[in-house]
Design a protein around this motif. Structure first.
Motif, PDB file in Angstrom:
ATOM      1  N   ASN B 150       0.839  -1.197   0.000  1.00  0.00           N
ATOM      2  CA  ASN B 150       0.000   0.000   0.000  1.00  0.00           C
ATOM      3  C   ASN B 150       0.881   1.258   0.000  1.00  0.00           C
ATOM      4  N   ASP B 151       0.250   2.411  -0.220  1.00  0.00           N
ATOM      5  CA  ASP B 151       1.004   3.664  -0.394  1.00  0.00           C
ATOM      6  C   ASP B 151       1.846   4.010   0.829  1.00  0.00           C
ATOM      7  N   GLU B 152       1.315   3.672   1.984  1.00  0.00           N
ATOM      8  CA  GLU B 152       2.039   3.981   3.221  1.00  0.00           C
ATOM      9  C   GLU B 152       3.355   3.195   3.280  1.00  0.00           C
ATOM     10  N   ILE B 153       3.288   1.916   2.946  1.00  0.00           N
ATOM     11  CA  ILE B 153       4.512   1.088   2.954  1.00  0.00           C
ATOM     12  C   ILE B 153       5.475   1.558   1.876  1.00  0.00           C
ATOM     13  N   LEU B 154       4.935   1.869   0.688  1.00  0.00           N
ATOM     14  CA  LEU B 154       5.805   2.318  -0.410  1.00  0.00           C
ATOM     15  C   LEU B 154       6.545   3.599  -0.018  1.00  0.00           C
ATOM     16  N   LYS B 155       5.830   4.489   0.663  1.00  0.00           N
ATOM     17  CA  LYS B 155       6.460   5.750   1.082  1.00  0.00           C
ATOM     18  C   LYS B 155       7.585   5.466   2.078  1.00  0.00           C
ATOM     19  N   ARG B 156       7.315   4.554   2.998  1.00  0.00           N
ATOM     20  CA  ARG B 156       8.355   4.188   3.981  1.00  0.00           C
ATOM     21  C   ARG B 156       9.572   3.576   3.301  1.00  0.00           C
ATOM     22  N   LEU B 157       9.316   2.708   2.324  1.00  0.00           N
ATOM     23  CA  LEU B 157      10.438   2.067   1.611  1.00  0.00           C
ATOM     24  C   LEU B 157      11.311   3.128   0.940  1.00  0.00           C
ATOM     25  N   HIS B 158      10.665   4.123   0.341  1.00  0.00           N
ATOM     26  CA  HIS B 158      11.418   5.215  -0.292  1.00  0.00           C
ATOM     27  C   HIS B 158      12.154   6.048   0.749  1.00  0.00           C
ATOM     28  N   ASP B 159      11.403   6.481   1.772  1.00  0.00           N
ATOM     29  CA  ASP B 159      11.969   7.392   2.774  1.00  0.00           C
ATOM     30  C   ASP B 159      13.138   6.768   3.525  1.00  0.00           C
ATOM     31  N   GLU B 160      13.049   5.452   3.745  1.00  0.00           N
ATOM     32  CA  GLU B 160      14.085   4.788   4.544  1.00  0.00           C
ATOM     33  C   GLU B 160      15.151   4.131   3.666  1.00  0.00           C
ATOM     34  N   ASP B 161      15.153   4.465   2.376  1.00  0.00           N
ATOM     35  CA  ASP B 161      16.177   3.934   1.460  1.00  0.00           C
ATOM     36  C   ASP B 161      16.180   2.412   1.421  1.00  0.00           C
ATOM     37  N   ARG B 162      14.977   1.832   1.444  1.00  0.00           N
ATOM     38  CA  ARG B 162      14.890   0.376   1.535  1.00  0.00           C
ATOM     39  C   ARG B 162      14.596  -0.294   0.196  1.00  0.00           C
ATOM     40  N   ILE B 163      14.553   0.492  -0.876  1.00  0.00           N
ATOM     41  CA  ILE B 163      14.435  -0.133  -2.196  1.00  0.00           C
ATOM     42  C   ILE B 163      15.845  -0.492  -2.641  1.00  0.00           C
ATOM     43  N   ALA B 164      16.060  -1.779  -2.862  1.00  0.00           N
ATOM     44  CA  ALA B 164      17.399  -2.248  -3.226  1.00  0.00           C
ATOM     45  C   ALA B 164      17.622  -2.093  -4.727  1.00  0.00           C
ATOM     46  N   PHE B 165      16.657  -2.594  -5.510  1.00  0.00           N
ATOM     47  CA  PHE B 165      16.793  -2.597  -6.966  1.00  0.00           C
ATOM     48  C   PHE B 165      15.476  -2.185  -7.616  1.00  0.00           C
ATOM     49  N   GLN B 166      15.609  -1.453  -8.724  1.00  0.00           N
ATOM     50  CA  GLN B 166      14.431  -1.049  -9.483  1.00  0.00           C
ATOM     51  C   GLN B 166      14.662  -1.418 -10.945  1.00  0.00           C
ATOM     52  N   LYS B 184       4.753  -2.386  -8.247  1.00  0.00           N
ATOM     53  CA  LYS B 184       4.612  -0.997  -7.803  1.00  0.00           C
ATOM     54  C   LYS B 184       5.983  -0.320  -7.829  1.00  0.00           C
ATOM     55  N   HIS B 185       6.015   0.847  -8.426  1.00  0.00           N
ATOM     56  CA  HIS B 185       7.234   1.672  -8.510  1.00  0.00           C
ATOM     57  C   HIS B 185       8.407   0.911  -9.157  1.00  0.00           C
ATOM     58  N   GLY B 186       8.096  -0.124  -9.928  1.00  0.00           N
ATOM     59  CA  GLY B 186       9.148  -0.899 -10.598  1.00  0.00           C
ATOM     60  C   GLY B 186      10.098  -1.595  -9.631  1.00  0.00           C
ATOM     61  N   ILE B 187       9.577  -1.954  -8.469  1.00  0.00           N
ATOM     62  CA  ILE B 187      10.446  -2.527  -7.432  1.00  0.00           C
ATOM     63  C   ILE B 187      10.855  -3.968  -7.773  1.00  0.00           C
ATOM     64  N   ALA B 188      12.170  -4.215  -7.754  1.00  0.00           N
ATOM     65  CA  ALA B 188      12.696  -5.563  -8.032  1.00  0.00           C
ATOM     66  C   ALA B 188      13.270  -6.209  -6.776  1.00  0.00           C
ATOM     67  N   GLY B 189      13.541  -5.385  -5.742  1.00  0.00           N
ATOM     68  CA  GLY B 189      14.092  -5.928  -4.498  1.00  0.00           C
ATOM     69  C   GLY B 189      14.015  -4.903  -3.385  1.00  0.00           C
ATOM     70  N   ILE B 190      13.766  -5.383  -2.155  1.00  0.00           N
ATOM     71  CA  ILE B 190      13.662  -4.474  -1.006  1.00  0.00           C
ATOM     72  C   ILE B 190      14.422  -5.019   0.212  1.00  0.00           C
ATOM     73  N   PHE B 191      14.758  -4.094   1.110  1.00  0.00           N
ATOM     74  CA  PHE B 191      15.395  -4.442   2.388  1.00  0.00           C
ATOM     75  C   PHE B 191      14.389  -4.336   3.532  1.00  0.00           C
ATOM     76  N   ASN B 192      14.715  -4.988   4.650  1.00  0.00           N
ATOM     77  CA  ASN B 192      13.956  -4.754   5.881  1.00  0.00           C
ATOM     78  C   ASN B 192      14.481  -3.472   6.540  1.00  0.00           C
ATOM     79  N   GLU B 193      13.918  -3.120   7.683  1.00  0.00           N
ATOM     80  CA  GLU B 193      14.291  -1.864   8.351  1.00  0.00           C
ATOM     81  C   GLU B 193      15.780  -1.772   8.637  1.00  0.00           C
ATOM     82  N   ASN B 194      16.355  -2.866   9.109  1.00  0.00           N
ATOM     83  CA  ASN B 194      17.776  -2.826   9.485  1.00  0.00           C
ATOM     84  C   ASN B 194      18.711  -3.177   8.332  1.00  0.00           C
ATOM     85  N   LYS B 195      18.136  -3.438   7.177  1.00  0.00           N
ATOM     86  CA  LYS B 195      18.899  -3.749   5.951  1.00  0.00           C
ATOM     87  C   LYS B 195      19.797  -4.980   6.087  1.00  0.00           C
ATOM     88  N   ASN B 196      19.365  -5.917   6.941  1.00  0.00           N
ATOM     89  CA  ASN B 196      20.073  -7.199   7.002  1.00  0.00           C
ATOM     90  C   ASN B 196      19.251  -8.307   6.355  1.00  0.00           C
TER      91      ASN B 196
END
Lengths: 84, 228
Positions: B150-166, B184-196
């Protein structure tokens, strides 16, 4: 004994490409009065005789939330039927 | 450095991943059967691609309840690096280690082709061998790779630099027409909050040797290997 009949479908706003394809195919077949098609998964879960209706209902909700549906993209509805 | 590659019934990229780590990079690597309950040995865990449990119910939905997954959630929460590729990404989403879901591709076709992706964040244990905005070529092979949140999660992914690949083209253009599967947003890969934890649909293990026409995927494994 109680049996749950469960239907899992996509939440509004989530594009369901399967339903769209079926709708498109119906259009191609000449059906002109179809406004919307929804597709989903159907499950029947038979509980054993130790569960009363209340228990069967809470267990139905639990398994729907936990595994039968993904709450991020799906919703579910169910009905409970008494069977022999 | 010891890698663990998880094997579920129906995994089919486990051997490719093992091969890249062992033969191409010379790293220590072991298979982890899905009934395993101790992960102490490992410095990084990889959930490979495939069709775990025949993709029954929903992709990744049944694998999530394998005994090993409880341990992997614990391992990830303690900061251990976990990489999910393709079906592995789908499992990580079902487990809740990553947000969102993967649904059927827009065109309702299984897509098996090379794609280009852009490195959106190169400051993580998975991507530090790349420069930011580098364009990588590697294959996708999936039916359910259409990332939804949803838009809220997508915004968080962007704001927190959690999109790995597009997804992008060879020149790095990320516009909508290039998106192969409707993500959504051409996302090919994402990180969790701590990026591990990283989940990605493209297959880096299939683009890690010259003979495979691209070595662009090797950087992910190298990043993990050289992080210390």
């Amino acid at each position: 004994m109680w049996k749950a009949k469960i239907v899992v479908t996509y939440k509004p706003g989530i594009l369901d490409p399967e339903a769209k394809t079926i709708q498109h195919a119906l259009g191609n077949l000449g059906y002109r009065h179809i406004q919307e098609v929804e597709a989903g998964r159907y499950f029947e879960v038979q509980f054993d005789k130790t569960l009363n209706k209340e228990d069967a209902e809470s267990l139905t909700k639990e398994i729907c939330d936990k595994i039968l549906s993904n709450p991020v993209i799906q919703k579910y509805r169910y009905e409970l039927k008494e069977v022999d | 450095m010891k890698f663990g590659v998880v094997v579920f019934p129906g995994s089919n990229c486990d051997h490719d991943t093992y091969h890249v780590l062992k033969k191409v990079l010379g790293a220590g690597v072991f298979y982890i059967w899905h009934k395993e309950t101790s992960l102490r040995l490992f410095d990084a865990i990889i959930l490979p691609g495939g069709f775990s449990y025949g993709d029954y119910l929903r992709v990744g939905a049944v694998a999530r309840f394998s005994p090993v997954m409880k341990e992997i959630v614990k391992y990830a929460k303690e900061g251990g690096p976990v990489l999910g590729i393709c079906n592995g990404f789908q499992i990580l989403l079902e487990t809740g280690l990553l947000p969102g879901a993967l649904i059927a591709n827009d065109g309702l076709r299984f897509l098996c082709q090379d794609v280009y992706l852009k490195v959106k964040n190169s400051d993580t244990v998975f991507t530090n061998a790349y420069e930011k905005d580098r364009v990588l070529k590697m294959p996708i092979a999936h039916y359910s790779g259409n990332y939804f949140a949803n838009d809220e999660i997508l915004k968080r992914l962007h704001d927190e630099d959690r999109i790995a690949f597009q997804y992008c083209n060879a020149d790095g253009d990320e516009s909508d027409q290039i998106n192969p599967n409707g993500s959504k947003h051409g996302i090919a890969g994402i990180f969790n909050e701590n990026k591990n934890v990283l989940g990605m649909m493209p297959h880096p293990e299939r683009a890690a040797e010259k003979i495979l026409a691209s070595e662009d995927g090797l950087g992910i494994f190298k990043s993990l290997l050289e992080r210390n």
